[in-house]
Design a protein around this motif. Structure first.
Motif, PDB file in Angstrom:
ATOM      1  N   GLN A  43       0.700  -0.775   0.177  1.00 24.36           N
ATOM      2  CA  GLN A  43       0.130  -0.006   0.091  1.00 24.36           C
ATOM      3  C   GLN A  43       1.225   1.342  -0.116  1.00 24.36           C
ATOM      4  O   GLN A  43       0.447   2.539  -0.543  1.00 24.36           O
ATOM      5  CB  GLN A  43      -1.187   0.053   1.202  1.00 24.36           C
TER       6      GLN A  43
ATOM      7  N   SER B 181      -0.453   3.049  -6.120  1.00 22.86           N
ATOM      8  CA  SER B 181      -2.631   3.541  -4.885  1.00 22.86           C
ATOM      9  C   SER B 181      -3.612   2.570  -5.825  1.00 22.86           C
ATOM     10  O   SER B 181      -4.330   2.602  -4.760  1.00 22.86           O
ATOM     11  CB  SER B 181      -2.321   4.758  -6.120  1.00 22.86           C
ATOM     12  N   HIS B 182      -3.538   1.502  -6.158  1.00 19.80           N
ATOM     13  CA  HIS B 182      -3.777   0.415  -6.704  1.00 19.80           C
ATOM     14  C   HIS B 182      -3.627  -0.129  -7.076  1.00 19.80           C
ATOM     15  O   HIS B 182      -2.509  -0.824  -7.542  1.00 19.80           O
ATOM     16  CB  HIS B 182      -4.787   0.791  -7.144  1.00 19.80           C
TER      17      HIS B 182
ATOM     18  N   LEU C 292      -6.141  -6.470   1.243  1.00 22.68           N
ATOM     19  CA  LEU C 292      -5.987  -5.637  -0.280  1.00 22.68           C
ATOM     20  C   LEU C 292      -6.990  -5.486  -0.847  1.00 22.68           C
ATOM     21  O   LEU C 292      -7.491  -4.928  -3.091  1.00 22.68           O
ATOM     22  CB  LEU C 292      -4.770  -6.718  -1.405  1.00 22.68           C
TER      23      LEU C 292
ATOM     24  N   TRP D   6      -7.513  -1.845  -2.235  1.00 24.03           N
ATOM     25  CA  TRP D   6      -6.644  -1.262  -3.592  1.00 24.03           C
ATOM     26  C   TRP D   6      -7.114  -2.332  -4.776  1.00 24.03           C
ATOM     27  O   TRP D   6      -6.975  -1.441  -5.703  1.00 24.03           O
ATOM     28  CB  TRP D   6      -5.230  -2.193  -2.913  1.00 24.03           C
TER      29      TRP D   6
ATOM     30  N   LYS E 214     -10.268   0.062  -6.386  1.00 24.61           N
ATOM     31  CA  LYS E 214      -9.128   1.225  -6.653  1.00 24.61           C
ATOM     32  C   LYS E 214      -9.241   1.078  -8.598  1.00 24.61           C
ATOM     33  O   LYS E 214      -9.349   1.946  -9.398  1.00 24.61           O
ATOM     34  CB  LYS E 214      -8.507   1.353  -6.502  1.00 24.61           C
TER      35      LYS E 214
END
Length: 277
Positions: A73, A77-78, A118, A121, A124
């Motif tokens: 993370q 960002s994703h 996750l 993430w 996103k």
């Protein structure tokens, strides 16, 4: 596009990593051994090496997984694609520091925790995808949800492995059901019977069968093809949750299609991992 892959330093995972790296802007190698990971990165063409980054993770340690998630993370960002490739079969019963049988931890619980933590993430990404490497061995599963770590019953290396390969399929189907509305796709796959060091920890009749079968096995290059196909191609929404073989949807056992089994697995996985979830 950002890819994260477990078990990228040997066998089909190494091939999958090499072949998919050109298709992604960044690739995270989630592995235990930093030397092997760095060797994999240095083996890439020079122009691709800056794309790849090592993140330490030990799927037999839930604390290690939590730490790896913090690292991931902080780096990206994703995540667009997560490939849960790592796994193994172990001749002798071994219990992890967390009290889980090693086959269960390394093949299922570790990936269950990693994927769920996750998930923010992944979601996103505009088109997030989770790919779980399973096996036709799932058809030999004999699951006892009351004793997943063989604390009471006699340990069988092959049955333990068959069980977790079933879990990989059930987990994929559950992910598709739970997160499809948020854009997530999840798939499982059979890579084929691949000639790698995969069964080096196996023993008994399984190891003997493995040795006899070696002349008929496929290469790691061939075995990675379905992972590569799922990783880089757009897959129809109608196939979300499917099990693939030779880059095509394939039939599974009746247990793998059971909603009751999916629900029991999810419930028991959450129960066992309550401390870390």
């Amino acid at each position: 596009m950002i890819l994260a892959i477990t078990g990228p330093t040997s066998g089909i995972g190494a091939v999958t990593f090499r072949k998919l790296t050109p298709h992604f802007e960044k690739v995270l190698l989630l592995a235990r051994n930093p030397d092997k990971a760095k060797e994999m990165i240095s083996g890439l063409p020079m122009e691709q090496q800056a794309k790849a980054e090592y993140v330490h993770v030990d799927l037999a340690s839930m604390d290690s997984i939590i730490q790896s998630i913090k690292t991931i993370q902080s780096k990206v960002s994703h995540i667009d694609v997560l490939i849960n490739n790592a796994g193994g079969i172990f001749h002798e019963k071994s219990v992890t520091e967390d009290g889980f049988e090693l086959t269960l931890s390394a093949n299922h619980l570790g990936h269950f925790l990693l994927t769920n933590k996750l998930m923010p993430w992944l979601l996103k990404s505009p088109n997030p995808k989770v790919i779980n490497v399973s096996s036709e061995a799932h058809k030999a599963a004999k699951v006892n949800f009351d004793d997943l770590s063989y604390h009471k019953s006699k340990y069988s290396a092959f049955t333990a492995y068959a069980n977790v390969k079933l879990f990989n399929i059930l987990f994929s189907k559950s992910l598709a059901e739970k997160y499809e509305a948020q854009g997530l796709q999840a798939f499982s796959l059979h890579p084929g019977v691949v000639k790698t060091n995969f069964a080096s920890e196996a023993g008994g009749i399984f190891k003997l069968l493995w040795i006899f079968a070696k002349p008929f096995m496929i290469t790691a290059e061939q075995g990675a093809q379905t992972s590569i196909f799922l990783g880089k191609n757009e897959i129809s929404a109608a196939q979300n949750g499917s099990y693939f073989k030779n880059s095509k949807p394939a039939k599974t056992s009746s247990s793998a299609n059971s909603k009751s089994m999916r629900e029991k697995l999810w419930y028991n996985s959450e129960r066992l991992l309550e401390k870390w979830l």
